[in-house]
Enzyme design. Structure first.
Site, PDB file in Angstrom:
ATOM      1  N   TYR A  73       0.757  -1.098   0.393  1.00 54.45           N
ATOM      2  CA  TYR A  73       0.019  -0.173  -0.134  1.00 54.45           C
ATOM      3  C   TYR A  73       1.145   1.377   0.146  1.00 54.45           C
ATOM      4  CZ  TYR A  73      -3.977   3.029   0.922  1.00 54.45           C
ATOM      5  OH  TYR A  73      -5.297   4.137   1.490  1.00 54.45           O
ATOM      6  N   PHE A 125      -6.646  19.256 -25.072  1.00 54.35           N
ATOM      7  CA  PHE A 125      -7.235  18.207 -25.451  1.00 54.35           C
ATOM      8  C   PHE A 125      -8.843  17.764 -24.599  1.00 54.35           C
ATOM      9  CE2 PHE A 125      -8.124  13.160 -24.363  1.00 54.35           C
ATOM     10  CZ  PHE A 125      -8.442  12.656 -25.519  1.00 54.35           C
ATOM     11  N   ASP A 126      -9.950  16.642 -25.016  1.00 47.73           N
ATOM     12  CA  ASP A 126     -10.767  16.918 -24.564  1.00 47.73           C
ATOM     13  C   ASP A 126     -11.309  17.274 -23.063  1.00 47.73           C
ATOM     14  OD1 ASP A 126     -10.126  14.296 -24.508  1.00 47.73           O
ATOM     15  OD2 ASP A 126     -12.081  13.706 -25.864  1.00 47.73           O
ATOM     16  N   ASP A 216       1.219  19.217 -21.441  1.00 54.93           N
ATOM     17  CA  ASP A 216       0.101  17.656 -21.582  1.00 54.93           C
ATOM     18  C   ASP A 216       1.281  17.374 -22.226  1.00 54.93           C
ATOM     19  OD1 ASP A 216      -1.752  16.021 -21.836  1.00 54.93           O
ATOM     20  OD2 ASP A 216      -2.983  17.080 -22.425  1.00 54.93           O
TER      21      ASP A 216
HETATM   22  C1  LIG Z   1      -5.310  10.593 -23.745  1.00 51.95           C
HETATM   23  C2  LIG Z   1      -4.907  12.562 -23.173  1.00 51.95           C
HETATM   24  C3  LIG Z   1      -5.170  12.702 -21.901  1.00 51.95           C
HETATM   25  C4  LIG Z   1      -6.201  11.796 -21.218  1.00 51.95           C
HETATM   26  O1  LIG Z   1      -5.571  11.228 -20.680  1.00 51.95           O
HETATM   27  P1  LIG Z   1      -6.335   9.646 -20.383  1.00 51.95           P
HETATM   28  O2  LIG Z   1      -5.502   8.647 -19.672  1.00 51.95           O
HETATM   29  O3  LIG Z   1      -7.374   9.266 -21.557  1.00 51.95           O
HETATM   30  O4  LIG Z   1      -6.974   9.800 -19.092  1.00 51.95           O
HETATM   31  C5  LIG Z   1      -5.263  14.070 -21.915  1.00 51.95           C
HETATM   32  N1  LIG Z   1      -3.732  15.169 -23.092  1.00 51.95           N
HETATM   33  C6  LIG Z   1      -3.604  14.253 -24.058  1.00 51.95           C
HETATM   34  C7  LIG Z   1      -2.723  15.466 -24.861  1.00 51.95           C
HETATM   35  C8  LIG Z   1      -3.866  13.441 -24.481  1.00 51.95           C
HETATM   36  O5  LIG Z   1      -3.559  12.437 -25.430  1.00 51.95           O
END
Ligand SMILES: *Cc1c(COP(=O)(O)O)cnc(C)c1O
Length: 464
Positions: A73, A125-126, A216
């Site tokens: 843990y 990103f979304d 990111d």
């Molecule tokens: C995939 C992605 C995310 C989110 O990551 P998850 O692992 O799907 O939660 C954020 N930013 C970018 C540029 C991504 O390609």
């Protein structure tokens, strides 16, 4: 055909059978799924290009590392192995494992943003956009103009628009900009790379105005490959050296490890300098414990941490990256020969077909990117997704449909999964759809949608 496919730098020792369905079966399945490809059962898909996230085939080194995962843990050995690899590769003081990229965003965005604050990105990103909004902030996309034009072939189309960045800071006031986000590669713009020069300039602006710069970093290795290939200054640098340099131009990073670490599950949140950001690190730990799990496992199993620690290094290999980007180039070359328009030159993790060019008569409110995604499924059992107005959704303040910069259908390529003949199926299907594109008159309307990240769950129906 003289179009070249870069041979695989691996051999295959385990396979998973997939089956082809009939056109009649697919018509029924997509109807039952309310024309949302996320609602299909994966067995009903022949080639699954919904995402390259967590869908890759891991190496035998990764699989064998998983057997020695320490499931303690707190203070696990696998955690320390990942920390060592993470600090070595990225040069950041604090590394927080989390279960995926959006978990890093969920922890970080409320610590940097709030009501009245803005996040400026080369393109959100979304899930990043969603977490900016959920934390009370407002996202502003600021990509270079050529990035918005799929037909213009130029290098580093994922870059931040530097002039506009300065203007935006001036307009909104530096104190109201909570974070500047450099997405590498620029996913929503087609996996387009960001240059080192752009990384440096953005970081200098952040420093000048005392604004946190977040990377990111999901596709850091693919981005480094493009820098080596296309940025003269770095052509003799190793990929790990380019990666280290890239990350020097950020204060923090969020990362989905499901991309360039090639693991099925995992993410990271990291802070470069613990001396200036001690409070931020404390807040990250506290939030991680509340939402993800104790900070030495961050919602992951010890075995997941092991697979990440191996993947960090393995997928920076140049032969691998040349093969990987080579797959995109192969598909792109076949599309060029047939006049199918896509975001060009191709980026790192997929081919983004310009659905607006394929269906010029279908307006953004009828989601051309989704139209093409449904057609690809009907044609050949290929699952892709819309990266356009359907994905971007409604304005959080006015609830009006936003018109996206692009209407793309994304064919995201899982790592080390599909072969050249699968790529030929993709190309043939796109060419067949292009030939009958004018017969497809209308798009879709939304029957039901959730308030945020609607594309995952919305129900659609064809407009007759
Ligand atoms: C995939 C992605 C995310 C989110 O990551 P998850 O692992 O799907 O939660 C954020 N930013 C970018 C540029 C991504 O390609």
């Amino acid at each position: 055909m003289s179009i070249k496919y870069t041979p695989e730098p691996f051999r295959i020792k385990m396979v998973e059978m997939i089956k082809m369905t009939t056109p009649q079966e697919r018509l029924q399945k997509i109807k039952d799924a309310n024309f949302n490809l996320f609602s299909l059962a994966s067995e009903d898909v022949y080639i699954d290009l919904l995402t390259d996230s967590g869908t890759g085939a891991m190496s035998h080194e990764q699989w064998s590392a998983m057997f020695v995962g320490d499931e303690a843990y707190a203070g696990g050995r696998s955690y320390r192995k990942l920390l060592k690899a993470g600090t070595d590769v990225f040069g950041y003081d604090y590394i927080q494992p989390v279960h995926q990229g959006r978990a890093a965003e969920k922890i970080l965005m409320p610590l940097l943003l709030g009501k009245g604050k803005f996040a400026i990105s080369n393109m959100h990103f979304d899930t990043t956009r969603a977490h900016v909004i959920l934390s009370g902030g407002r996202p502003i996309d600021n990509i270079v103009p050529e990035g918005k034009k799929p037909n213009i072939r130029s290098k580093f189309k994922g870059n931040m628009d530097i002039t506009r960045l300065e203007e935006l800071i001036e307009e909104k006031g530096a104190e109201n900009i909570g974070v500047i986000i450099q997405t590498i590669t620029n996913n929503s713009a087609g996996g387009q790379p960001v240059s080192m020069k752009n990384m440096r300039e953005v970081y200098e602006i952040g420093q000048k105005h005392n604004i946190t710069v977040c990377i990111d970093a999901a596709r850091f290795a693919e981005n480094a490959y493009f820098i080596k290939r296309d940025e003269e200054e770095f052509k003799n640098w190793s990929i790990p050296d380019i990666v280290k340099k890239t990350f020097s131009y950020g204060d923090v990073f969020t990362m989905s490890a499901k991309k360039d670490f090639n693991v099925n599950m995992g993410g990271m949140l990291a802070v470069k300098d613990k001396s200036v950001n001690a409070a931020l690190i404390q807040n990250i730990k506290a939030s991680c414990i509340n939402f993800e799990g104790f900070y030495t496992y961050g919602g992951l199993s010890g075995r997941d941490l092991e697979a990440m620690a191996v993947g960090i290094y393995q997928y920076m290999e140049e032969d691998y990256l040349a093969y990987r980007i080579g797959q995109m180039e192969y598909l792109a070359a076949r599309l060029d020969a047939a006049g199918v328009v896509y975001q060009s030159p191709v980026g790192g993790h997929g081919v983004y077909i310009d659905a607006k060019a394929m269906f010029p008569h279908i307006p953004y409110k009828e989601f051309p990117g989704q139209v093409l995604a449904v057609e690809l499924y009907k044609e050949a059992g290929i699952r892709s997704c819309d990266i356009g107005s359907y994905m971007i959704g409604n304005d959080p303040d006015t609830n009006e449909q936003i018109e996206s910069e692009f209407e793309f259908t994304r064919l995201a390529i899982p790592r080390q999964v599909y072969t050249q003949s699968h790529f030929d199926v993709m190309a043939d299907a796109l060419i067949a759809i292009k030939e009958r594109a004018s017969e497809i008159k209308r798009g879709y309307k939304i029957k039901w949608e959730p308030p945020i990240l609607r594309h995952f769950q919305a129900e659609l129906e064809p407009i007759e």
